[in-house]
Write a protein that holds these residues in place. Structure first.
Motif, short mmCIF file in Angstrom:
data_model
loop_
_atom_site.label_atom_id
_atom_site.label_comp_id
_atom_site.label_asym_id
_atom_site.label_seq_id
_atom_site.Cartn_x
_atom_site.Cartn_y
_atom_site.Cartn_z
N LEU A 1 0.83 -1.20 0.00
CA LEU A 1 0.00 0.00 0.00
C LEU A 1 0.87 1.26 0.00
O LEU A 1 0.75 2.11 -0.87
CB LEU A 1 -0.92 0.02 1.22
CG LEU A 1 -2.01 -1.06 1.30
CD1 LEU A 1 -2.76 -0.96 2.61
CD2 LEU A 1 -2.94 -0.97 0.11
N ILE A 2 1.73 1.39 1.02
CA ILE A 2 2.48 2.63 1.20
C ILE A 2 3.74 2.35 1.99
O ILE A 2 3.78 1.42 2.81
CB ILE A 2 1.60 3.69 1.91
CG1 ILE A 2 2.29 5.06 1.95
CG2 ILE A 2 1.19 3.24 3.30
CD1 ILE A 2 1.37 6.20 2.40
N TYR A 3 4.78 3.17 1.74
CA TYR A 3 6.07 3.04 2.41
C TYR A 3 6.49 4.41 2.94
O TYR A 3 6.46 5.40 2.22
CB TYR A 3 7.09 2.49 1.42
CG TYR A 3 8.53 2.85 1.66
CD1 TYR A 3 9.27 3.52 0.68
CD2 TYR A 3 9.18 2.50 2.84
CE1 TYR A 3 10.60 3.84 0.89
CE2 TYR A 3 10.51 2.82 3.04
CZ TYR A 3 11.21 3.50 2.07
OH TYR A 3 12.53 3.81 2.28
N PHE A 4 6.86 4.43 4.22
CA PHE A 4 7.39 5.63 4.86
C PHE A 4 8.88 5.48 5.11
O PHE A 4 9.33 4.44 5.61
CB PHE A 4 6.71 5.87 6.21
CG PHE A 4 5.30 6.36 6.12
CD1 PHE A 4 4.24 5.46 6.10
CD2 PHE A 4 5.01 7.71 6.07
CE1 PHE A 4 2.94 5.90 6.02
CE2 PHE A 4 3.71 8.16 6.00
CZ PHE A 4 2.66 7.26 5.97
N GLN A 5 9.64 6.52 4.81
CA GLN A 5 11.03 6.61 5.25
C GLN A 5 11.06 7.80 6.21
O GLN A 5 10.97 8.95 5.78
CB GLN A 5 11.98 6.80 4.07
CG GLN A 5 13.43 6.82 4.47
CD GLN A 5 13.88 5.53 5.15
OE1 GLN A 5 13.54 4.43 4.71
NE2 GLN A 5 14.62 5.66 6.23
N GLY A 6 11.18 7.53 7.49
CA GLY A 6 11.03 8.60 8.47
C GLY A 6 9.58 9.05 8.54
O GLY A 6 8.67 8.24 8.64
N THR A 7 9.38 10.34 8.44
CA THR A 7 8.02 10.89 8.54
C THR A 7 7.29 10.98 7.22
O THR A 7 6.07 11.13 7.18
CB THR A 7 8.06 12.30 9.17
OG1 THR A 7 8.85 13.14 8.33
CG2 THR A 7 8.68 12.28 10.56
N GLY A 8 8.04 10.91 6.12
CA GLY A 8 7.43 11.12 4.82
C GLY A 8 7.08 9.85 4.08
O GLY A 8 7.78 8.85 4.20
N ALA A 9 6.00 9.93 3.31
CA ALA A 9 5.60 8.80 2.48
C ALA A 9 6.45 8.81 1.21
O ALA A 9 6.25 9.66 0.34
CB ALA A 9 4.12 8.88 2.15
N ALA A 10 7.40 7.89 1.11
CA ALA A 10 8.31 7.84 -0.04
C ALA A 10 7.65 7.19 -1.25
O ALA A 10 8.04 7.45 -2.38
CB ALA A 10 9.57 7.09 0.33
N ASP A 11 6.67 6.32 -1.01
CA ASP A 11 6.01 5.61 -2.10
C ASP A 11 4.61 5.26 -1.64
O ASP A 11 4.44 4.44 -0.76
CB ASP A 11 6.78 4.34 -2.47
CG ASP A 11 6.18 3.59 -3.65
OD1 ASP A 11 6.77 2.57 -4.06
OD2 ASP A 11 5.12 3.99 -4.15
N ASP A 12 3.60 5.93 -2.22
CA ASP A 12 2.20 5.61 -1.87
C ASP A 12 1.45 5.07 -3.07
O ASP A 12 0.21 5.16 -3.15
CB ASP A 12 1.49 6.84 -1.29
CG ASP A 12 1.38 7.98 -2.30
OD1 ASP A 12 0.78 9.01 -1.95
OD2 ASP A 12 1.88 7.84 -3.44
N SER A 13 2.19 4.47 -3.98
CA SER A 13 1.61 4.01 -5.25
C SER A 13 0.61 2.88 -5.07
O SER A 13 -0.18 2.60 -5.98
CB SER A 13 2.72 3.58 -6.20
OG SER A 13 3.44 2.49 -5.65
N GLY A 14 0.62 2.22 -3.93
CA GLY A 14 -0.28 1.10 -3.72
C GLY A 14 -1.62 1.47 -3.10
O GLY A 14 -2.51 0.62 -3.04
N LEU A 15 -1.77 2.69 -2.65
CA LEU A 15 -3.06 3.08 -2.07
C LEU A 15 -4.13 3.00 -3.15
O LEU A 15 -3.99 3.60 -4.22
CB LEU A 15 -3.00 4.49 -1.50
CG LEU A 15 -2.09 4.68 -0.29
CD1 LEU A 15 -2.05 6.14 0.13
CD2 LEU A 15 -2.51 3.79 0.87
#
Lengths: 117, 114
Positions: A46-60
Motif C-alpha cells: 500500500l504505502i512506504y514511509f522513510q522517516g516521517t514522509g511517504a516515499a512511495d504511496d503508489s499502492g493506495l
C-alpha cells in the motif's frame, strides 16, 4: 525485544464508517510499510514511509485511504467511507532502512483484521 | 512491473516426506528474492532470501531454495517435513536499488499430515 505491534487486532465496522488502524514499529526502524492481504491472496503493498514522509504511496487504492507517520515512529492507516471490499487483513512491517539494500529485512506485525458489514 | 506466481495453491504431504514449493517471477530488472512463512494467527516471518552469490540459499527450520535465473524460478525445498511446518508460504521479490517494497505471490498452503 518487542516486535511490530498493531492495534486493534480485529475491527468490525459498518459500511460508510471511518476507521483508523495503528502500527507500532520496532524501535529504531526508520522504514515502515503497510500491506493489505485479502482472503486467499498474498500481501499487497500500500504505502512506504522513510522517516516521517511517504516515499512511495503508489499502492493506495484510492483517495479514501490515507496514512500518516508524524513523528517517524507510530503510523496510522485511515480509511474513510469504508466499503465491503475493504475487508481484509492490514499488515504493517518495519525495517532498519528502506532503499539501496536488499539486506534490510522487513519485520511484520500480526495484522489487523478489518471486516466491513 | 514485477509479478510472482506460486504454482500450487495447496500442497498436502505426509510427515517426514520431502517437499518442494514452486515460485516463478517476472521482471525486466534485477530483483532480490524472498520466502516468508505465515503460521496461523501470526505475522509473516522471513525464511530465507537471495541477494547475490551462491544460487543455493539455506534458511531457518531446514528450508533451502535455489535461484535459477534462466528459468526465473526460486523454488523452496525441505528434505523432511514436520507437522509444525504446516503454514502458508509466500514467495516475494524486491527490485534491486529500488524502494524496499515487496511484491508477493498468492501463497501456497502446506499441509503436513501424520
Amino acid at each position: 525485544g518487542a516486535g511490530v505491534s498493531q492495534t486493534p487486532s480485529n475491527k468490525v465496522t459498518e459500511k460508510g464508517k471511518y476507521v483508523e488502524l495503528r502500527c507500532d514499529p520496532i524501535s529504531g526502524h526508520t522504514a515502515l510499510y503497510w500491506y493489505r492481504q485479502s482472503l486467499g491472496q498474498g500481501p499487497e503493498f500500500l504505502i512506504y514511509f522513510q522517516g516521517t514522509g511517504a516515499a512511495d504511496d503508489s499502492g493506495l487504492p484510492n483517495d479514501r485511504f490515507f496514512a500518516v507517520r508524524p513523528e517517524g515512529s507510530v503510523s496510522t492507516l485511515k480509511i474513510q467511507r469504508t466499503e465491503r471490499g475493504d475487508s481484509a487483513v492490514y499488515l504493517c512491517a518495519s525495517s532498519l532502512g528502506g532503499r539501496t539494500s536488499g539486506s534490510y529485512e522487513q519485520y511484520f506485525g500480526p495484522g489487523t483484521r478489518l471486516t466491513v458489514t | 512491473a514485477q509479478s510472482v506466481t506460486q504454482l500450487d495453491s495447496q500442497v498436502p504431504v505426509f510427515e517426514e516426506a520431502p517437499v518442494e514449493l514452486r515460485c516463478n517471477y517476472s521482471s525486466s530488472v534485477s530483483v532480490y528474492l524472498f520466502w516468508y512463512v505465515q503460521y496461523p494467527n501470526q505475522g509473516l516471518q522471513l525464511l530465507l532470501k537471495y541477494l547475490s552469490g551462491s544460487t543455493l540459499v539455506k534458511g531457518i527450520n531446514g528450508f533451502e531454495a535455489e535461484f535459477n535465473k534462466s528459468q526465473t524460478s526460486f523454488h523452496l525445498r525441505k528434505p523432511s517435513v514436520h507437522i509444525s511446518d504446516t503454514a502458508e508460504y509466500f514467495c516475494a521479490v524486491r527490485v534491486k536499488g529500488g524502494y524496499n517494497k515487496l511484491i508477493f505471490g498468492a501463497g501456497t498452503r502446506l499441509a503436513v499430515h501424520p
